[in-house]
Design a protein around this motif. Sequence first.
Motif, short mmCIF file in Angstrom:
data_model
loop_
_atom_site.label_atom_id
_atom_site.label_comp_id
_atom_site.label_asym_id
_atom_site.label_seq_id
_atom_site.Cartn_x
_atom_site.Cartn_y
_atom_site.Cartn_z
N ALA A 112 2.75 -7.53 -5.65
CA ALA A 112 1.36 -7.34 -5.26
C ALA A 112 0.58 -6.82 -6.47
N PRO A 113 -0.58 -7.38 -6.75
CA PRO A 113 -1.33 -6.97 -7.95
C PRO A 113 -1.56 -5.47 -8.03
N ALA B 273 0.83 -1.20 0.00
CA ALA B 273 0.00 0.00 0.00
C ALA B 273 0.86 1.25 0.00
N VAL B 274 1.98 1.23 0.71
CA VAL B 274 2.90 2.36 0.69
C VAL B 274 3.51 2.53 -0.70
N ALA B 275 3.85 1.43 -1.34
CA ALA B 275 4.38 1.50 -2.70
C ALA B 275 3.36 2.11 -3.66
N VAL C 173 -0.42 -0.29 -10.81
CA VAL C 173 -0.13 1.14 -10.85
C VAL C 173 1.21 1.39 -11.51
N ALA C 174 2.18 0.47 -11.35
CA ALA C 174 3.48 0.64 -12.00
C ALA C 174 3.34 0.56 -13.52
N ARG C 175 2.59 -0.41 -13.99
CA ARG C 175 2.41 -0.56 -15.44
C ARG C 175 1.57 0.57 -16.01
N ALA C 176 0.63 1.06 -15.22
CA ALA C 176 -0.17 2.21 -15.66
C ALA C 176 0.71 3.44 -15.82
N THR C 177 1.73 3.57 -14.97
CA THR C 177 2.66 4.69 -15.07
C THR C 177 3.41 4.64 -16.39
#
Length: 208
Positions: A127-128, A65-67, A133-137
């Motif tokens: 974590a899914p 969640a922090v990530a 969110v990483a791939r969305a970036t």
Amino acid sequence: MNLASTDRERYHHGDLKRALLRETVSILREDGEQGLSFRKLAANLGVSRTAPYNHFENKDGLLAAVAEDGFRLFNDTMQATRARYKNSDGLSLTRAMVKSYVDFARDNQEYYNLMYGRQTWRSGEPAPEVAKVARATLRSDIDLLRGAQSRGLIAEDVDVVQYAQMYWGTLHGISRLIIDGVYTKTASVSKLCDSTAQMLWRQIDPTN
């Protein structure tokens, strides 16, 4: 005393989760991941030992969640930079984006280490929520590049997917070296960022 009731009285609905995330970042900044525990979180916030488990199944869930928050903050930072330099020439914008990226990583290491940390990705099963969110970036960067390319702002023969991957990898490498203490001199880092921006811009400059 009913500790669960005390927790509810101290924090409105949703506030405790946000407080847990903020306190986690503070502990990571001061003591590193080895200093983080649900027991310590609860004690620092003055809630029952079981309260954190109402929001996070375990420590891995909390760190994920922090990530996620880190990626949101990063995206907000980069979007703000684009807005400030939207009327600038391509090289100036690239310089600003490079600086914003590196500054974010250097100034928010407790987030950055989780966003791109070895434990997050090496297992092949991040974590899914973090993976999403990483791939969305990355997809957002690619979409922006495609939009700029369609307007003639970057060279038409650039493979924007490959460029985005190179851009991301280059800036992550620089950031990682700074965080790990390999690059420490401010003047040298500034010069490196400027040279990197020039190199990246040459790859997409439509006048080349």
